[in-house]
Write a protein that holds these residues in place. Structure first.
Motif, PDB file in Angstrom:
ATOM      1  N   UNK A  54      56.085  52.812  54.643  1.00 22.13           N
ATOM      2  CA  UNK A  54      54.795  53.191  55.217  1.00 22.13           C
ATOM      3  C   UNK A  54      54.426  52.315  56.417  1.00 22.13           C
ATOM      4  N   UNK A  55      54.797  51.031  56.382  1.00 25.24           N
ATOM      5  CA  UNK A  55      54.493  50.126  57.489  1.00 25.24           C
ATOM      6  C   UNK A  55      55.218  50.548  58.767  1.00 25.24           C
ATOM      7  N   UNK A  56      56.465  50.981  58.636  1.00 27.32           N
ATOM      8  CA  UNK A  56      57.234  51.441  59.798  1.00 27.32           C
ATOM      9  C   UNK A  56      56.578  52.691  60.383  1.00 27.32           C
ATOM     10  N   UNK A  57      56.196  53.619  59.538  1.00 25.74           N
ATOM     11  CA  UNK A  57      55.560  54.856  59.997  1.00 25.74           C
ATOM     12  C   UNK A  57      54.264  54.545  60.736  1.00 25.74           C
ATOM     13  N   UNK A  58      53.447  53.695  60.169  1.00 24.56           N
ATOM     14  CA  UNK A  58      52.165  53.353  60.794  1.00 24.56           C
ATOM     15  C   UNK A  58      52.367  52.599  62.101  1.00 24.56           C
ATOM     16  N   UNK A  59      53.403  51.772  62.170  1.00 25.10           N
ATOM     17  CA  UNK A  59      53.660  51.043  63.415  1.00 25.10           C
ATOM     18  C   UNK A  59      54.132  51.984  64.518  1.00 25.10           C
ATOM     19  N   UNK A  85      53.382  55.153  64.745  1.00 24.29           N
ATOM     20  CA  UNK A  85      52.164  55.906  65.110  1.00 24.29           C
ATOM     21  C   UNK A  85      51.267  55.085  66.040  1.00 24.29           C
ATOM     22  N   UNK A  86      51.093  53.817  65.707  1.00 26.42           N
ATOM     23  CA  UNK A  86      50.253  52.935  66.524  1.00 26.42           C
ATOM     24  C   UNK A  86      50.841  52.773  67.925  1.00 26.42           C
ATOM     25  N   UNK A  87      52.154  52.556  67.997  1.00 34.82           N
ATOM     26  CA  UNK A  87      52.791  52.411  69.306  1.00 34.82           C
ATOM     27  C   UNK A  87      52.612  53.676  70.150  1.00 34.82           C
ATOM     28  N   UNK A  88      52.794  54.834  69.534  1.00 36.18           N
ATOM     29  CA  UNK A  88      52.666  56.109  70.249  1.00 36.18           C
ATOM     30  C   UNK A  88      51.230  56.355  70.711  1.00 36.18           C
ATOM     31  N   UNK A 129      60.325  63.072  55.719  1.00 36.66           N
ATOM     32  CA  UNK A 129      60.878  62.889  57.054  1.00 36.66           C
ATOM     33  C   UNK A 129      59.770  62.645  58.069  1.00 36.66           C
ATOM     34  N   UNK A 130      59.970  61.604  58.896  1.00 31.25           N
ATOM     35  CA  UNK A 130      59.075  61.328  60.019  1.00 31.25           C
ATOM     36  C   UNK A 130      59.826  61.693  61.290  1.00 31.25           C
ATOM     37  N   UNK A 131      59.057  62.078  62.313  1.00 28.51           N
ATOM     38  CA  UNK A 131      59.683  62.531  63.549  1.00 28.51           C
ATOM     39  C   UNK A 131      58.787  62.183  64.733  1.00 28.51           C
ATOM     40  N   UNK A 132      59.421  61.673  65.790  1.00 31.07           N
ATOM     41  CA  UNK A 132      58.726  61.474  67.061  1.00 31.07           C
ATOM     42  C   UNK A 132      59.658  61.906  68.178  1.00 31.07           C
TER      43      UNK A 132
END
Length: 117
Positions: free
Chosen positions: A66-71, A73-76, A104-107
């Motif tokens: 979850x920390x990686x996902x939130x980071x 998101x924050x960077x984007x 799955x997360x995607x950017x």
């Protein structure tokens, strides 16, 4: 394939490393060409070559941390440009759509230029 995403400016939490990604979304590219029909039934195809700036990096990873996902998101949300390092090279690009579905997360990163050459 591993991918690193970093802020373009100093940021204590501005770096994320993603492991074991599917390389399919990172290998695609297009040439600068198009097809124009001509009156004689043929076609004209002007070809202006290849540019990294035409690429879109579609980065997908398993959403376990979850920390990686939130980071990510924050960077984007914070930066208009991000630095993305892949096995192929290092790119500067604008963050595109971010999504999270299931596990799955995607950017997507709209490449502006390659910065390792």
């Amino acid at each position: 394939m591993n991918v690193s995403i970093a802020a373009p400016l100093f940021d204590l939490d501005g770096y994320v490393q993603l492991f074991d990604l599917d390389p399919d979304g990172l290998l695609g590219f297009e040439r600068r060409n198009n097809r124009i029909p001509t009156l004689d039934g043929k076609a004209a195809i002007p070809d202006f070559g290849y540019s990294d700036a035409d690429r879109t990096l579609d980065i997908r990873w398993r959403a376990r941390d979850r920390d990686v996902i939130e980071n990510v998101r924050r960077l984007a949300k914070t930066y208009s440009r991000l630095i993305v390092a892949t096995d192929e090279g290092c790119f500067l690009g604008a963050p595109g759509p971010f999504s999270l579905s299931g596990d799955e997360a995607r950017i997507q990163i709209l490449v502006e230029k390659r910065i390792d050459q």
